[in-house]
Design an enzyme around this catalytic site. Structure first.
Site, PDB file in Angstrom:
ATOM      1  CD  GLU A 261     -90.935  70.033 -56.722  1.00 35.21           C
ATOM      2  OE1 GLU A 261     -89.802  70.170 -57.293  1.00 35.21           O
ATOM      3  OE2 GLU A 261     -91.301  68.988 -56.541  1.00 35.21           O
TER       4      GLU A 261
ATOM      5  CG  HIS B 258     -89.685  66.029 -53.076  1.00 33.50           C
ATOM      6  ND1 HIS B 258     -89.240  64.589 -53.391  1.00 33.50           N
ATOM      7  CD2 HIS B 258     -89.344  66.403 -54.507  1.00 33.50           C
ATOM      8  CE1 HIS B 258     -89.389  64.301 -54.586  1.00 33.50           C
ATOM      9  NE2 HIS B 258     -89.282  65.108 -55.416  1.00 33.50           N
TER      10      HIS B 258
ATOM     11  CG  ASP C  55     -88.701  63.963 -59.213  1.00 30.03           C
ATOM     12  OD1 ASP C  55     -88.835  65.048 -59.800  1.00 30.03           O
ATOM     13  OD2 ASP C  55     -88.806  63.994 -58.179  1.00 30.03           O
TER      14      ASP C  55
END
Ligand code: ZN
Length: 146
Positions: free
Chosen positions: A23, A86, A97
């Site tokens: 990420e 993602h 999140d």
């Protein structure tokens, strides 16, 4: 609403491709209009400090956050949002999140990166009054051609 220029949008999407299969994460700086619209004028890329599971978690070093916030203020910009990617997952916020989003009134932008290519980019506004009732709500991304 959330406004961003094409080059800045491309830049944060490319960051997701470059970080793949990990990420990426970064900070969005700009200002907020009287009607609440957030306008992004600068993208600040951050290192992902989560090395244990960098494919599905991200974390911005608090020192880096403070530095970027200070540099932004020197240019007359505030933090208006955050972005991350993602890898091989949809551009929807996860439970983590939501738990780790603390900046009420800011935008949280998520780009899905499928097999190394940036796919969908979505933005969510963190609404509510505190940690107990905060919500990530879909918001429209308006691309400003400049
Ligand atoms: Zn996420």
């Amino acid at each position: 609403m959330f406004k961003i220029s094409r080059p800045n949008l491309d830049s944060l999407r490319q960051h997701g491709e470059q970080a793949y299969p990990h990420e990426c994460c970064g900070i969005l700086l700009g200002h907020v209009e009287d009607d609440g619209t957030r306008i992004v004028t600068t993208i600040a890329r951050c290192g992902n400090t989560r090395t244990d599971s960098a494919h599905n978690r991200y974390n911005i070093d608090p020192k880096e956050l403070v530095r970027i916030q200070r540099e932004g203020r020197n240019r007359g910009e505030d933090i208006v949002g955050f972005y991350h990617s993602h890898p091989d997952h949809p551009a929807q916020w996860s439970k983590t999140d939501h738990e780790e989003a603390h900046w009420i009134g800011c935008s949280y932008v998520i780009t899905s990166v499928e097999k190394g290519k940036a796919a969908v980019t979505n933005s969510f506004e963190l609404t509510g009054s505190d940690e107990n009732d905060k919500q990530l709500v879909d918001e429209k991304i308006e691309v400003v051609e400049s």
